[in-house]
Design a protein around this motif. Structure first.
Motif, PDB file in Angstrom:
ATOM      1  N   VAL A 109       0.876  -1.169   0.000  1.00 10.83           N
ATOM      2  CA  VAL A 109       0.000   0.000   0.000  1.00 10.83           C
ATOM      3  C   VAL A 109       0.912   1.217   0.000  1.00 10.83           C
TER       4      VAL A 109
ATOM      5  N   GLU B 156       1.645   5.407  -1.275  1.00  6.63           N
ATOM      6  CA  GLU B 156       0.938   6.664  -1.516  1.00  6.63           C
ATOM      7  C   GLU B 156       0.567   6.826  -2.980  1.00  6.63           C
TER       8      GLU B 156
ATOM      9  N   VAL C  55      -2.109   4.189  -4.247  1.00 14.95           N
ATOM     10  CA  VAL C  55      -3.459   4.511  -3.765  1.00 14.95           C
ATOM     11  C   VAL C  55      -4.016   5.717  -4.506  1.00 14.95           C
TER      12      VAL C  55
ATOM     13  N   PRO D 290      -7.712   4.081  -5.394  1.00 10.56           N
ATOM     14  CA  PRO D 290      -8.008   4.135  -3.967  1.00 10.56           C
ATOM     15  C   PRO D 290      -8.354   2.781  -3.347  1.00 10.56           C
TER      16      PRO D 290
ATOM     17  N   TYR E 178      -6.017   0.735  -0.889  1.00  6.85           N
ATOM     18  CA  TYR E 178      -5.959   0.990   0.561  1.00  6.85           C
ATOM     19  C   TYR E 178      -6.648  -0.102   1.365  1.00  6.85           C
ATOM     20  N   ASP E 179      -7.607  -0.795   0.754  1.00  2.91           N
ATOM     21  CA  ASP E 179      -8.360  -1.837   1.448  1.00  2.91           C
ATOM     22  C   ASP E 179      -7.476  -2.982   1.904  1.00  2.91           C
TER      23      ASP E 179
ATOM     24  N   LEU F  58      -5.085  -2.870   3.778  1.00  2.00           N
ATOM     25  CA  LEU F  58      -4.769  -2.692   5.194  1.00  2.00           C
ATOM     26  C   LEU F  58      -5.730  -3.464   6.088  1.00  2.00           C
TER      27      LEU F  58
ATOM     28  N   ILE G  26       3.698  -0.782   3.913  1.00  2.00           N
ATOM     29  CA  ILE G  26       3.121   0.555   3.792  1.00  2.00           C
ATOM     30  C   ILE G  26       4.268   1.497   3.406  1.00  2.00           C
TER      31      ILE G  26
ATOM     32  N   ASP H 243       5.805   5.179   1.795  1.00  2.00           N
ATOM     33  CA  ASP H 243       5.818   6.565   1.323  1.00  2.00           C
ATOM     34  C   ASP H 243       7.196   6.787   0.724  1.00  2.00           C
TER      35      ASP H 243
ATOM     36  N   TYR I 268      -3.528   9.229   6.745  1.00  2.00           N
ATOM     37  CA  TYR I 268      -2.995   8.317   5.736  1.00  2.00           C
ATOM     38  C   TYR I 268      -1.889   7.453   6.341  1.00  2.00           C
TER      39      TYR I 268
ATOM     40  N   TRP J 149       0.568   5.771   5.164  1.00  2.77           N
ATOM     41  CA  TRP J 149       1.968   5.890   4.724  1.00  2.77           C
ATOM     42  C   TRP J 149       2.706   7.024   5.416  1.00  2.77           C
TER      43      TRP J 149
ATOM     44  N   ALA K  95      -5.618   1.469   9.717  1.00  5.58           N
ATOM     45  CA  ALA K  95      -6.582   1.281   8.631  1.00  5.58           C
ATOM     46  C   ALA K  95      -7.572   2.431   8.515  1.00  5.58           C
TER      47      ALA K  95
END
Length: 275
Positions: free
Chosen positions: A73, A75, A78, A82, A85-86, A88, A96, A98, A220, A222, A249
């Motif tokens: 997941v 940034e 997503v 989008p 993101y689920d 998580l 996760i 960034d 968020y 990340w 989450a």
């Protein structure tokens, strides 16, 4: 399921994956970005560069190879979809990511940015890596095993009794009117709030005892997963304005805080609640 031996073993492969992504995709573009390589996502304060996208792709490939069956997941993924993101909330281990936390600083050619990676499973944070490539600082946190910075143990400690608390807060552009009112609670005697820079580096400052706390109004994963585990494993604490643990989450009462110790976290929380 994650084999506990994975967490108990040598995780330097993850560190190396983070370093290699930064060396291959981020640092060659530091202070070298062309105008067409910088794009606004949701406004002038929300930027993405070619380095963000390519570094995330690099990390996604290497991290899932390190832990087969895991998912990413990130940034940028997503932003493109989008529904990513689920993951998580799913059963697979999740990285996760960034790729460039502090993109505004990166675009300006400043050193205050980092790469953030956290490993979670069924909503529980298991490990995290915070890497500031310009500074060559690598902070690692493993659940139940503490936190380190360049191999040395991190201890957040506690503020001196009666000392003014230094707290980094959300940028005003990212807050609702209700959240602005909550953050105003920190504008009181004994607290010195300031706008945050890179969230990941602010968490690192808390973990090393250089900053007393943070107060953020967005959730968020990340931006926060790596730092929350880092602060916790350094002896700190975190809580939402409702007095609940932060859930990666989502669905948190905002703002939330992370601080050098539980007493400081509760003091900041109470000020936010009364703002």
């Amino acid at each position: 399921m994650i084999d506990e031996a994975f967490l108990a073993g040598d995780l330097t492969a993850v560190q190396e994956a983070v370093r290699k992504a930064a060396a291959a995709e981020i640092m060659p573009r530091f202070r070298q970005l062309a105008a067409h390589e910088i794009v606004e996502k949701n406004g002038p304060h929300d930027l993405v560069t070619v380095a963000d996208r390519l570094a995330e792709e690099h990390l996604a490939a290497s991290l899932t190879a390190i832990l087969p069956g895991s998912v990413v997941v990130g940034e940028e993924s997503v932003h493109a979809d989008p529904a990513v993101y689920d993951a998580l909330r799913g059963d697979a281990p999740v990285w996760i990511v960034d790729p460039v936390d502090g993109t505004r600083q990166f675009v300006r050619g400043e050193a205050g940015f980092c790469t953030l990676v956290a490993l979670a499973h069924r909503g529980e944070l298991l490990a995290s890596w915070t890497y500031a490539p310009v500074l060559d600082e690598m902070a690692v946190a493993i659940r139940g095993r503490g936190a380190t910075l360049n191999g040395r143990a991190l201890h957040a400690g506690s503020p001196e009794p009666g000392a003014v608390l230094d707290v980094a807060t959300s940028h005003p552009d990212y807050t609702t009117p209700e959240q602005k009112r909550a953050l105003l609670g920190l504008r009181t005697e004994g607290v010195r709030p300031r706008p945050c820079g890179s969230a990941g580096l602010e968490y690192l400052a808390v973990a090393r005892g250089e900053l007393d706390g943070v107060a953020f109004s967005w959730e968020y994963a990340w931006d926060h997963a790596a730092g929350l585990l880092l602060v916790t494993e350094a002896g700190g604490a975190h809580t939402t304005v409702a007095g609940e643990p932060f859930r990666i989450a989502g669905g948190n009462a905002l703002p939330f805080t992370a601080a050098r110790d539980a007493a400081t976290a509760e003091r900041i929380r109470s000020l936010l609640a009364g703002g």
